[in-house]
Design a protein around this motif. Sequence first.
Motif, short mmCIF file in Angstrom:
data_model
loop_
_atom_site.label_atom_id
_atom_site.label_comp_id
_atom_site.label_asym_id
_atom_site.label_seq_id
_atom_site.Cartn_x
_atom_site.Cartn_y
_atom_site.Cartn_z
N MET A 1 8.91 0.88 2.74
CA MET A 1 8.31 0.69 4.04
C MET A 1 7.83 2.05 4.53
N ILE A 2 6.58 2.14 4.93
CA ILE A 2 6.01 3.37 5.44
C ILE A 2 5.35 3.02 6.78
N GLY A 3 6.00 3.43 7.89
CA GLY A 3 5.46 3.08 9.20
C GLY A 3 5.42 1.58 9.36
N ASN A 4 4.22 1.04 9.63
CA ASN A 4 4.10 -0.41 9.79
C ASN A 4 3.54 -1.07 8.52
N ALA A 5 3.67 -0.37 7.39
CA ALA A 5 3.12 -0.89 6.12
C ALA A 5 4.21 -0.93 5.05
N ILE A 6 3.98 -1.78 4.08
CA ILE A 6 4.90 -1.89 2.95
C ILE A 6 4.08 -1.92 1.67
N ILE B 1 2.22 -5.02 -14.73
CA ILE B 1 2.51 -4.47 -13.41
C ILE B 1 1.83 -5.32 -12.34
N PHE B 2 2.36 -5.20 -11.15
CA PHE B 2 1.84 -5.92 -9.99
C PHE B 2 1.96 -5.00 -8.79
N SER B 3 0.92 -4.96 -7.97
CA SER B 3 0.92 -4.14 -6.76
C SER B 3 0.40 -4.96 -5.59
N ALA B 4 0.99 -4.77 -4.44
CA ALA B 4 0.50 -5.41 -3.22
C ALA B 4 0.85 -4.50 -2.04
N ASP B 5 -0.11 -4.35 -1.14
CA ASP B 5 0.09 -3.55 0.06
C ASP B 5 -0.17 -4.44 1.27
N GLN B 6 0.72 -4.36 2.25
CA GLN B 6 0.56 -5.14 3.47
C GLN B 6 0.87 -4.27 4.68
N LYS B 7 0.31 -4.66 5.83
CA LYS B 7 0.55 -3.97 7.09
C LYS B 7 0.97 -4.97 8.15
N ALA B 8 1.63 -4.46 9.18
CA ALA B 8 2.10 -5.32 10.28
C ALA B 8 0.94 -6.04 10.95
N THR B 9 1.19 -7.30 11.29
CA THR B 9 0.19 -8.10 12.00
C THR B 9 0.64 -8.43 13.41
N ASP B 10 1.92 -8.18 13.70
CA ASP B 10 2.46 -8.44 15.03
C ASP B 10 3.72 -7.60 15.19
N CYS B 11 4.41 -7.78 16.28
CA CYS B 11 5.65 -7.03 16.53
C CYS B 11 6.89 -7.82 16.16
N SER B 12 6.73 -8.87 15.36
CA SER B 12 7.85 -9.71 14.94
C SER B 12 8.21 -9.52 13.47
N GLY B 13 7.61 -8.52 12.81
CA GLY B 13 7.93 -8.26 11.41
C GLY B 13 7.01 -8.92 10.41
N ASN B 14 6.02 -9.66 10.85
CA ASN B 14 5.10 -10.32 9.93
C ASN B 14 4.05 -9.32 9.45
N ILE B 15 3.67 -9.44 8.18
CA ILE B 15 2.72 -8.52 7.57
C ILE B 15 1.68 -9.28 6.75
#
Length: 175
Positions: free
Chosen positions: A1-6, A42-56
């Motif tokens: 987890m990096i800031g609001n991204a994973i 290998i598999f890679s996926a990057d996601q960022k926060a979409t709200d303040c409830s932990g959803n990305i």
Amino acid sequence: MIGNAIKQRNVFLYPPKLAELCDATTEALGNGQCGINGNEKIFSADQKATDCSGNISGPFESFGMTLDTNTTLIGDDTVLYQVRMPDGSIMQNQLTTLPPNDSRVRTAQGFFSGSSTYASYYRERKVTQEEFFQLLAAARVEYNILETDHCGYDNANQPSQTTCDEHFELDLSAE
């Protein structure tokens, strides 16, 4: 987890194909031989926060397409991860349960054109970085995976064009 991204970085290891399923025309993925060498993807996926409830959410590139991914928290111990095709149809539904013992249990269902194509079940446990790389090395030996094939292929069986150091975003030479 990096800031609001994973960032998710996986490597899936496969044992050699059963020798009785190999014939003169069967080729192994990579540089190995059918029935002798396993391989890995290998598999890679990057996601960022979409709200303040932990959803990305975030895009995922696969088979020349950009797919939408969404991760939704369902309570304190359950996560739903979904991958959708460009037309909005479901490609994967994945449910992860987080028991209170540093493990996770994950089931996934795959779809193509509305039809089920696969189901998978994983039991995973949290380990240190050092233990992860020790277990990875041991599994590579057990599956007889050639060093030239380490992190060598993506989820579409295409050459990954990356090294394991680049994939995991680690400087392993410093260890």
